[in-house]
Design an enzyme around this catalytic site. Sequence first.
Site, mmCIF file in Angstrom:
data_model
loop_
_atom_site.group_PDB
_atom_site.id
_atom_site.type_symbol
_atom_site.label_atom_id
_atom_site.label_comp_id
_atom_site.label_asym_id
_atom_site.label_seq_id
_atom_site.Cartn_x
_atom_site.Cartn_y
_atom_site.Cartn_z
ATOM 1 C CE LYS A 14 -2.187 1.579 3.659
ATOM 2 N NZ LYS A 14 -1.657 3.719 3.594
ATOM 3 C CG ASP A 53 -4.924 4.304 1.172
ATOM 4 O OD1 ASP A 53 -6.553 4.403 1.472
ATOM 5 O OD2 ASP A 53 -4.470 4.310 2.738
ATOM 6 C CE LYS A 83 -7.773 6.330 4.016
ATOM 7 N NZ LYS A 83 -6.243 6.305 4.165
ATOM 8 C CG ASP A 109 -12.488 17.980 -4.958
ATOM 9 O OD1 ASP A 109 -13.150 18.635 -5.228
ATOM 10 O OD2 ASP A 109 -11.650 17.948 -4.604
ATOM 11 C CB THR A 162 -10.018 0.971 10.875
ATOM 12 O OG1 THR A 162 -8.544 1.040 10.588
ATOM 13 C CG2 THR A 162 -10.449 0.128 10.468
ATOM 14 N NE ARG A 197 -1.916 -2.193 15.209
ATOM 15 C CZ ARG A 197 -2.054 -1.083 14.516
ATOM 16 N NH1 ARG A 197 -2.473 -1.950 12.782
ATOM 17 N NH2 ARG A 197 -1.549 0.120 14.175
ATOM 18 N NE ARG A 246 1.411 2.343 13.088
ATOM 19 C CZ ARG A 246 0.403 2.877 13.573
ATOM 20 N NH1 ARG A 246 1.362 3.798 15.351
ATOM 21 N NH2 ARG A 246 -0.289 3.439 13.753
#
Length: 238
Positions: free
Chosen positions: A33, A60, A62, A65, A123, A185, A215
Amino acid sequence: MSKSPIIIALDYSKEHQVWELLNKFDHEKLFVKVGMELYYSCGNSLLEKLKDKGHHIFLDLKLHDIPNTVAKAMQSLACLDVDLVNVHAAGGRLMMERAMEGLDKGTSAGKERPSCIAVTQLTSTSEEVMQQQLKINGKIEDVVVHYANIAKDSGLDGVVSSPLEVPLVKEACGSSFLAVTPGIRLVGDSANDQKRITTPAEARTLGSDFIVVGRSITASPNPNEALNTIKREWSESV
């Protein structure tokens, strides 16, 4: 190659950080991503290098407009040979319809159109924040499903949501409607700024088609081992 169900979030601002990570995977072809931070820093040249290495790309950005602007932006993005792009469902039906028109128009003959998904609720957004700050009434899962239905009616391929809402999305929109789910996670990892999170195994059990992992892989002392752990959890949860 077939697309991996595990999308690695390259949440960096410098190109050298990308290659420092990817070089740890022994030339494995990955699904990655590229978000706003990295794209605005490195631009299209990084996308070209990633594709040259055989990686799939979720760009990504998003988009949100006016419909005409989004249509023209998607027409440009369709030329970049990425695999997945997205918009905010809050932009409404016409904006999403025009996004798909732009993608179709910009996709070269003989090329596959990038898949397009809609962000329902981030999220990092809790129900309290959604209701009190965004002034969107109702339960968060009801809002997610409502946005998913509009996205499907607009011709999009799927949505971004928390894994927790996926069963409801699939029930409303069908099993073939893509559910791409961040907020992943491993057990013991910090939630950081995410609110609605699950493990990889839980996400697959709930019906996610793709999971976006940042992460838990990128901050790991051994990213390759972390990726293999996620793959194992994903495959064993069938």
